[in-house]
Scaffold this motif. Structure first.
Motif, PDB file in Angstrom:
ATOM      1  N   GLU A   1     135.461   1.329 -23.671  1.00  0.00           N
ATOM      2  CA  GLU A   1     135.767   2.597 -24.318  1.00  0.00           C
ATOM      3  C   GLU A   1     136.045   2.317 -25.800  1.00  0.00           C
ATOM      4  OE1 GLU A   1     136.380   6.698 -24.336  1.00  0.00           O
ATOM      5  OE2 GLU A   1     135.794   5.480 -22.624  1.00  0.00           O
ATOM      6  N   ASP A   2     135.387   3.038 -26.674  1.00  0.00           N
ATOM      7  CA  ASP A   2     135.566   2.867 -28.109  1.00  0.00           C
ATOM      8  C   ASP A   2     136.918   3.429 -28.528  1.00  0.00           C
ATOM      9  OD1 ASP A   2     135.166   2.510 -30.828  1.00  0.00           O
ATOM     10  OD2 ASP A   2     133.980   4.341 -31.024  1.00  0.00           O
ATOM     11  N   MET A   3     137.703   2.629 -29.251  1.00  0.00           N
ATOM     12  CA  MET A   3     139.021   3.067 -29.696  1.00  0.00           C
ATOM     13  C   MET A   3     139.092   3.270 -31.202  1.00  0.00           C
ATOM     14  SD  MET A   3     140.942   3.615 -27.213  1.00  0.00           S
ATOM     15  CE  MET A   3     140.375   3.611 -25.533  1.00  0.00           C
ATOM     16  N   GLY A   4     138.016   2.993 -31.909  1.00  0.00           N
ATOM     17  CA  GLY A   4     137.993   3.281 -33.335  1.00  0.00           C
ATOM     18  C   GLY A   4     137.979   2.055 -34.220  1.00  0.00           C
ATOM     19  N   ASP A   5     138.111   2.312 -35.526  1.00  0.00           N
ATOM     20  CA  ASP A   5     138.056   1.266 -36.542  1.00  0.00           C
ATOM     21  C   ASP A   5     139.456   0.823 -36.941  1.00  0.00           C
ATOM     22  OD1 ASP A   5     135.371   3.071 -37.971  1.00  0.00           O
ATOM     23  OD2 ASP A   5     135.213   1.207 -36.856  1.00  0.00           O
TER      24      ASP A   5
ATOM     25  N   ASP B   1     140.958  -7.859 -37.317  1.00  0.00           N
ATOM     26  CA  ASP B   1     141.236  -8.232 -35.922  1.00  0.00           C
ATOM     27  C   ASP B   1     142.719  -8.184 -35.605  1.00  0.00           C
ATOM     28  OD1 ASP B   1     138.602  -8.678 -34.987  1.00  0.00           O
ATOM     29  OD2 ASP B   1     138.575 -10.661 -35.892  1.00  0.00           O
ATOM     30  N   ALA B   2     143.539  -8.632 -36.537  1.00  0.00           N
ATOM     31  CA  ALA B   2     144.987  -8.656 -36.302  1.00  0.00           C
ATOM     32  C   ALA B   2     145.530  -7.244 -36.075  1.00  0.00           C
ATOM     33  CB  ALA B   2     145.699  -9.322 -37.470  1.00  0.00           C
ATOM     34  N   ALA B   3     145.061  -6.281 -36.847  1.00  0.00           N
ATOM     35  CA  ALA B   3     145.517  -4.892 -36.677  1.00  0.00           C
ATOM     36  C   ALA B   3     145.081  -4.344 -35.324  1.00  0.00           C
ATOM     37  CB  ALA B   3     144.972  -4.016 -37.804  1.00  0.00           C
ATOM     38  N   ALA B   4     143.870  -4.668 -34.897  1.00  0.00           N
ATOM     39  CA  ALA B   4     143.386  -4.220 -33.590  1.00  0.00           C
ATOM     40  C   ALA B   4     144.219  -4.837 -32.469  1.00  0.00           C
ATOM     41  CB  ALA B   4     141.911  -4.582 -33.426  1.00  0.00           C
ATOM     42  N   GLU B   5     144.561  -6.105 -32.594  1.00  0.00           N
ATOM     43  CA  GLU B   5     145.377  -6.775 -31.574  1.00  0.00           C
ATOM     44  C   GLU B   5     146.782  -6.198 -31.530  1.00  0.00           C
ATOM     45  OE1 GLU B   5     145.149 -10.987 -32.183  1.00  0.00           O
ATOM     46  OE2 GLU B   5     142.997 -11.024 -31.738  1.00  0.00           O
ATOM     47  N   ARG B   6     147.362  -5.883 -32.685  1.00  0.00           N
ATOM     48  CA  ARG B   6     148.701  -5.264 -32.703  1.00  0.00           C
ATOM     49  C   ARG B   6     148.668  -3.921 -31.990  1.00  0.00           C
ATOM     50  NH1 ARG B   6     148.683  -7.316 -37.915  1.00  0.00           N
ATOM     51  NH2 ARG B   6     148.157  -5.282 -38.808  1.00  0.00           N
ATOM     52  N   TRP B   7     147.616  -3.134 -32.241  1.00  0.00           N
ATOM     53  CA  TRP B   7     147.485  -1.838 -31.567  1.00  0.00           C
ATOM     54  C   TRP B   7     147.413  -2.025 -30.052  1.00  0.00           C
ATOM     55  CZ3 TRP B   7     143.962   0.227 -28.271  1.00  0.00           C
ATOM     56  CH2 TRP B   7     144.057   1.592 -28.029  1.00  0.00           C
ATOM     57  N   ALA B   8     146.618  -2.995 -29.607  1.00  0.00           N
ATOM     58  CA  ALA B   8     146.479  -3.253 -28.170  1.00  0.00           C
ATOM     59  C   ALA B   8     147.820  -3.639 -27.563  1.00  0.00           C
ATOM     60  CB  ALA B   8     145.436  -4.347 -27.930  1.00  0.00           C
TER      61      ALA B   8
ATOM     62  N   ASP C   1     150.232  -1.757 -24.536  1.00  0.00           N
ATOM     63  CA  ASP C   1     150.279  -2.538 -23.284  1.00  0.00           C
ATOM     64  C   ASP C   1     148.901  -2.861 -22.733  1.00  0.00           C
ATOM     65  OD1 ASP C   1     153.087  -2.562 -23.269  1.00  0.00           O
ATOM     66  OD2 ASP C   1     153.129  -0.582 -22.349  1.00  0.00           O
ATOM     67  N   ILE C   2     147.988  -3.234 -23.606  1.00  0.00           N
ATOM     68  CA  ILE C   2     146.646  -3.628 -23.194  1.00  0.00           C
ATOM     69  C   ILE C   2     146.509  -5.129 -23.401  1.00  0.00           C
ATOM     70  CG2 ILE C   2     144.181  -3.392 -23.687  1.00  0.00           C
ATOM     71  CD1 ILE C   2     144.848  -0.500 -24.590  1.00  0.00           C
ATOM     72  N   ASP C   3     146.126  -5.822 -22.354  1.00  0.00           N
ATOM     73  CA  ASP C   3     145.951  -7.267 -22.414  1.00  0.00           C
ATOM     74  C   ASP C   3     144.849  -7.605 -23.414  1.00  0.00           C
ATOM     75  OD1 ASP C   3     144.998  -9.968 -21.739  1.00  0.00           O
ATOM     76  OD2 ASP C   3     146.385  -9.787 -20.053  1.00  0.00           O
ATOM     77  N   LEU C   4     145.082  -8.604 -24.244  1.00  0.00           N
ATOM     78  CA  LEU C   4     144.102  -8.970 -25.263  1.00  0.00           C
ATOM     79  C   LEU C   4     142.791  -9.461 -24.664  1.00  0.00           C
ATOM     80  CD1 LEU C   4     146.355 -10.679 -27.950  1.00  0.00           C
ATOM     81  CD2 LEU C   4     145.564  -8.306 -27.830  1.00  0.00           C
ATOM     82  N   ARG C   5     142.812  -9.884 -23.409  1.00  0.00           N
ATOM     83  CA  ARG C   5     141.571 -10.288 -22.743  1.00  0.00           C
ATOM     84  C   ARG C   5     140.699  -9.083 -22.408  1.00  0.00           C
ATOM     85  NH1 ARG C   5     144.633 -13.792 -18.349  1.00  0.00           N
ATOM     86  NH2 ARG C   5     145.850 -11.886 -18.545  1.00  0.00           N
ATOM     87  N   ASP C   6     141.260  -7.881 -22.487  1.00  0.00           N
ATOM     88  CA  ASP C   6     140.528  -6.656 -22.153  1.00  0.00           C
ATOM     89  C   ASP C   6     140.003  -5.928 -23.380  1.00  0.00           C
ATOM     90  OD1 ASP C   6     140.901  -6.972 -19.419  1.00  0.00           O
ATOM     91  OD2 ASP C   6     142.847  -5.967 -19.477  1.00  0.00           O
ATOM     92  N   ILE C   7     140.075  -6.565 -24.540  1.00  0.00           N
ATOM     93  CA  ILE C   7     139.556  -5.935 -25.751  1.00  0.00           C
ATOM     94  C   ILE C   7     138.422  -6.762 -26.326  1.00  0.00           C
ATOM     95  CG2 ILE C   7     141.815  -4.941 -26.284  1.00  0.00           C
ATOM     96  CD1 ILE C   7     141.962  -6.946 -28.652  1.00  0.00           C
TER      97      ILE C   7
ATOM     98  N   GLU D   1     137.032  -2.022 -28.995  1.00  0.00           N
ATOM     99  CA  GLU D   1     136.648  -1.463 -27.704  1.00  0.00           C
ATOM    100  C   GLU D   1     137.558  -2.061 -26.640  1.00  0.00           C
ATOM    101  OE1 GLU D   1     131.954  -0.680 -27.884  1.00  0.00           O
ATOM    102  OE2 GLU D   1     132.545  -2.799 -27.970  1.00  0.00           O
ATOM    103  N   VAL D   2     137.935  -1.238 -25.666  1.00  0.00           N
ATOM    104  CA  VAL D   2     138.829  -1.652 -24.590  1.00  0.00           C
ATOM    105  C   VAL D   2     138.109  -1.472 -23.262  1.00  0.00           C
ATOM    106  CG1 VAL D   2     141.027  -1.202 -23.442  1.00  0.00           C
ATOM    107  CG2 VAL D   2     140.864  -0.987 -25.924  1.00  0.00           C
ATOM    108  N   ARG D   3     138.238  -2.473 -22.406  1.00  0.00           N
ATOM    109  CA  ARG D   3     137.621  -2.394 -21.078  1.00  0.00           C
ATOM    110  C   ARG D   3     138.214  -1.208 -20.330  1.00  0.00           C
ATOM    111  NH1 ARG D   3     138.456  -5.431 -16.151  1.00  0.00           N
ATOM    112  NH2 ARG D   3     140.138  -6.513 -17.221  1.00  0.00           N
ATOM    113  N   ARG D   4     137.358  -0.311 -19.852  1.00  0.00           N
ATOM    114  CA  ARG D   4     137.815   0.934 -19.209  1.00  0.00           C
ATOM    115  C   ARG D   4     138.738   0.691 -18.031  1.00  0.00           C
ATOM    116  NH1 ARG D   4     132.376   4.572 -19.270  1.00  0.00           N
ATOM    117  NH2 ARG D   4     132.425   4.995 -21.508  1.00  0.00           N
ATOM    118  N   SER D   5     138.450  -0.285 -17.218  1.00  0.00           N
ATOM    119  CA  SER D   5     139.283  -0.523 -16.039  1.00  0.00           C
ATOM    120  C   SER D   5     140.704  -0.931 -16.422  1.00  0.00           C
ATOM    121  CB  SER D   5     138.648  -1.565 -15.125  1.00  0.00           C
ATOM    122  OG  SER D   5     138.514  -2.796 -15.801  1.00  0.00           O
TER     123      SER D   5
END
Length: 67
Positions: free
Chosen positions: A7-11, A15-22, A26-32, A44-48
């Motif tokens: 699922e697209d989560m935007g711009d 990378d560091a900013a995207a990881e902080r958002w995840a 509560d999204i595991d970094l392995r799922d992005i 992008e985040v894995r839908r499951s």
């Protein structure tokens, strides 16, 4: 190529900013996954990993409106 649906989560600025958002969501970094875009990186985040009870649009809208 991956068999996962993402699922697209935007711009994000980088990378560091995207990881902080995840992490904040509560999204595991392995799922992005991130990819370079004209505005920094696209996240992008894995839908499951989002689960059925979490509205994906809520995450995107929060990001677009700056919380």
């Amino acid at each position: 190529m991956s068999n996962w649906n993402f699922e697209d989560m935007g711009d994000f600025a980088d990378d560091a900013a995207a990881e902080r958002w995840a992490k904040r969501n509560d999204i595991d970094l392995r799922d992005i996954r991130t990819s370079a875009s004209g505005k920094g990186v696209r996240l992008e985040v894995r839908r499951s990993s989002l689960g059925d009870s979490r509205a994906q649009s809520d995450l995107r809208e929060g990001r677009r409106t700056g919380w």
